[in-house]
Write an enzyme that holds these catalytic residues in place. Structure first.
Site, PDB file in Angstrom:
ATOM      1  N   ASP A  85       4.301  -5.744   3.872  1.00 13.53           N
ATOM      2  CA  ASP A  85       4.018  -4.659   4.803  1.00 13.53           C
ATOM      3  C   ASP A  85       5.078  -4.676   5.898  1.00 13.53           C
ATOM      4  O   ASP A  85       6.053  -5.423   5.821  1.00 13.53           O
ATOM      5  CB  ASP A  85       2.609  -4.799   5.385  1.00 13.53           C
ATOM      6  CG  ASP A  85       1.954  -3.456   5.657  1.00 13.53           C
ATOM      7  OD1 ASP A  85       2.671  -2.523   6.067  1.00 13.53           O
ATOM      8  OD2 ASP A  85       0.728  -3.332   5.471  1.00 13.53           O
ATOM      9  N   HIS A 126       4.326   3.080  13.240  1.00 11.87           N
ATOM     10  CA  HIS A 126       3.341   4.155  13.364  1.00 11.87           C
ATOM     11  C   HIS A 126       3.830   5.263  14.285  1.00 11.87           C
ATOM     12  O   HIS A 126       3.033   6.020  14.843  1.00 11.87           O
ATOM     13  CB  HIS A 126       1.979   3.627  13.830  1.00 11.87           C
ATOM     14  CG  HIS A 126       1.187   3.010  12.734  1.00 11.87           C
ATOM     15  ND1 HIS A 126      -0.192   2.906  12.768  1.00 11.87           N
ATOM     16  CD2 HIS A 126       1.556   2.453  11.555  1.00 11.87           C
ATOM     17  CE1 HIS A 126      -0.622   2.321  11.659  1.00 11.87           C
ATOM     18  NE2 HIS A 126       0.424   2.025  10.920  1.00 11.87           N
ATOM     19  N   HIS A 168       0.836  -1.204   0.000  1.00 13.91           N
ATOM     20  CA  HIS A 168       0.000   0.000   0.000  1.00 13.91           C
ATOM     21  C   HIS A 168       0.865   1.246   0.000  1.00 13.91           C
ATOM     22  O   HIS A 168       1.961   1.274   0.557  1.00 13.91           O
ATOM     23  CB  HIS A 168      -0.993  -0.001   1.168  1.00 13.91           C
ATOM     24  CG  HIS A 168      -0.403   0.161   2.542  1.00 13.91           C
ATOM     25  ND1 HIS A 168      -0.206   1.398   3.122  1.00 13.91           N
ATOM     26  CD2 HIS A 168      -0.001  -0.747   3.455  1.00 13.91           C
ATOM     27  CE1 HIS A 168       0.286   1.247   4.329  1.00 13.91           C
ATOM     28  NE2 HIS A 168       0.431  -0.046   4.557  1.00 13.91           N
ATOM     29  N   GLU A 227      -5.225   1.333   2.779  1.00 14.27           N
ATOM     30  CA  GLU A 227      -4.947   0.295   3.773  1.00 14.27           C
ATOM     31  C   GLU A 227      -4.980   0.856   5.188  1.00 14.27           C
ATOM     32  O   GLU A 227      -5.475   0.196   6.115  1.00 14.27           O
ATOM     33  CB  GLU A 227      -3.582  -0.343   3.478  1.00 14.27           C
ATOM     34  CG  GLU A 227      -3.322  -1.635   4.259  1.00 14.27           C
ATOM     35  CD  GLU A 227      -2.727  -1.402   5.643  1.00 14.27           C
ATOM     36  OE1 GLU A 227      -2.690  -2.360   6.452  1.00 14.27           O
ATOM     37  OE2 GLU A 227      -2.290  -0.266   5.929  1.00 14.27           O
ATOM     38  N   GLU A 228      -4.475   2.070   5.378  1.00 12.10           N
ATOM     39  CA  GLU A 228      -4.399   2.641   6.727  1.00 12.10           C
ATOM     40  C   GLU A 228      -5.769   2.944   7.320  1.00 12.10           C
ATOM     41  O   GLU A 228      -5.890   3.151   8.529  1.00 12.10           O
ATOM     42  CB  GLU A 228      -3.536   3.904   6.723  1.00 12.10           C
ATOM     43  CG  GLU A 228      -2.056   3.682   6.420  1.00 12.10           C
ATOM     44  CD  GLU A 228      -1.318   2.902   7.495  1.00 12.10           C
ATOM     45  OE1 GLU A 228      -1.963   2.503   8.490  1.00 12.10           O
ATOM     46  OE2 GLU A 228      -0.102   2.680   7.331  1.00 12.10           O
TER      47      GLU A 228
END
Length: 366
Positions: free
Chosen positions: A241, A321, A69, A220-221
């Site tokens: 990922d 993140h 992504h 995706e997020e």
């Protein structure tokens, strides 16, 4: 097959420097499409804007997909404040403590403006110990625009609206020891790995056994990811990922981390063990892990009803993140694995998916 590591670095930086918070991804889509055109790989866009490319193989079915992504975390304007600053909500799931002090770009209908995300009490000379005692959370931060705005009417004259996007600066740094520090390595590093594998396949003119569809998703997020991007005859999908390198996890910033299960449940046993077998056979450093608070394009595809086997291969990322860090070794190892996977036969030939001769019985494996 030799990998172009210089290309891997260059395309990673190009992706990182292109803003793409979920919902505001047109720029990054254009960048990836231009790269696919340069590599002479045909592609199409889905209605929502995800990229679906195709590498033709000797047979067309059962074909496979490899997905990464290209959307990232970000923020959106929740409110215009009387002090000329902006109230925010996150785009994607990330903690406001990692947003404090971040530089970013505000995109309005009329243009763009630079600024900083700050806690409500940001001056040590004014608030002293109150800074350390203020709560954390998105309701306790605000966006300060680098323009002459001091009150609400100034924001209105500037053309700021609720719902405007804010892209957070990535600030990449590659050290001499091979570490890469940046925001949004999730999952632009995965997209760079996939493009590097495609560059090697095209450069070496490798003939693939079955059709392969590289996919670059844009949501995706926020949960939808690969839900609507798959060709309906795709039988197996490999997702690229980030892994979660942290205390209590078995992920590593080196080699390939293979995820056995995440919060969506176990990944396909057969496809996952095919990936493990490839790592063992070709001497690719690898480890296995289970992610508790994690979902990926695989979960989105399955929840949308796609009948497809999925596996998840990752680069270990420290402080995911947040203030993310990876090592170049993981990207190189992962690119090697992806090129090998594309050259191998499908997990099961077409006849293994056909219905058996007796009603109610199937030759489906497993």
């Amino acid at each position: 097959m030799p990998l172009d590591t210089e290309y891997l670095t260059d395309i990673l930086l190009k992706l990182l420097y292109t803003p793409s918070p979920s919902g505001y991804t047109d720029r990054i889509v254009h960048v990836v499409c231009e790269e696919l055109e340069r590599l002479e790989i045909p592609f199409e866009l889905t209605r929502r804007g995800a990229i679906r490319a195709t590498l033709r193989g000797e047979v067309s079915q059962p074909d496979r997909a490899i997905v990464a992504h290209i959307d990232t975390l970000g923020a959106m304007v929740k409110g215009l404040k009387d002090n000329g600053r902006l109230e925010l909500v996150p785009v994607g799931h990330w903690n406001a403590r990692f947003a404090e002090g971040a530089r970013g770009t505000l995109y309005t209908d009329l243009g763009q403006h630079r600024g900083t995300i700050l806690p409500l009490k940001a001056s040590g000379h004014t608030f002293g110990p109150e800074i350390d005692n203020q709560p954390g959370g998105w309701e306790y931060v605000e966006f300060r625009i680098d323009e002459q705005v001091h009150r609400l009417p100034d924001l209105l004259r500037l053309g700021v609206h609720v719902g405007d996007f804010i892209a957070i600066d990535t600030n990449p740094e590659i050290t001499t020891t091979g570490f890469i520090n940046a925001r949004h390595l999730d999952d632009k590093a995965g997209a760079a790995v996939l493009l590097t594998a495609l560059e090697a396949i095209r450069r070496e003119r490798v003939a693939l056994p079955v059709d392969c569809h590289p996919l670059f998703t844009i949501s995706e997020e926020v949960g939808s990811g690969a839900s609507g991007a798959l060709h309906q005859d795709v039988a197996e999908m490999l997702t690229i990922d980030n892994g979660t390198t942290a205390p209590g996890q078995n992920s590593s910033e080196f080699g390939v981390t293979i995820c056995m299960a995440d919060m969506g449940g176990p990944f396909d046993y057969h496809l996952t063990h095919r990936v493990i077998q490839l790592c063992q056979e070709f001497g690719i450093r690898h480890q296995r892990d289970v992610f508790r608070y994690y979902r990926s394009d695989s979960a989105a595809a399955l929840e949308a009803g796609n009948d497809v086997r999925t596996a998840l291969v990752t680069f270990g990322i420290d402080a995911s993140h947040g203030y993310e860090r990876i090592h170049f070794d993981a990207l190189e190892s992962l690119a090697k694995l992806v090129t090998i996977y594309m050259q191998g036969p499908p997990l099961y030939p077409r006849d293994r998916y056909d219905i058996g001769p007796r009603a109610g019985f199937s030759t489906l494996p497993g």
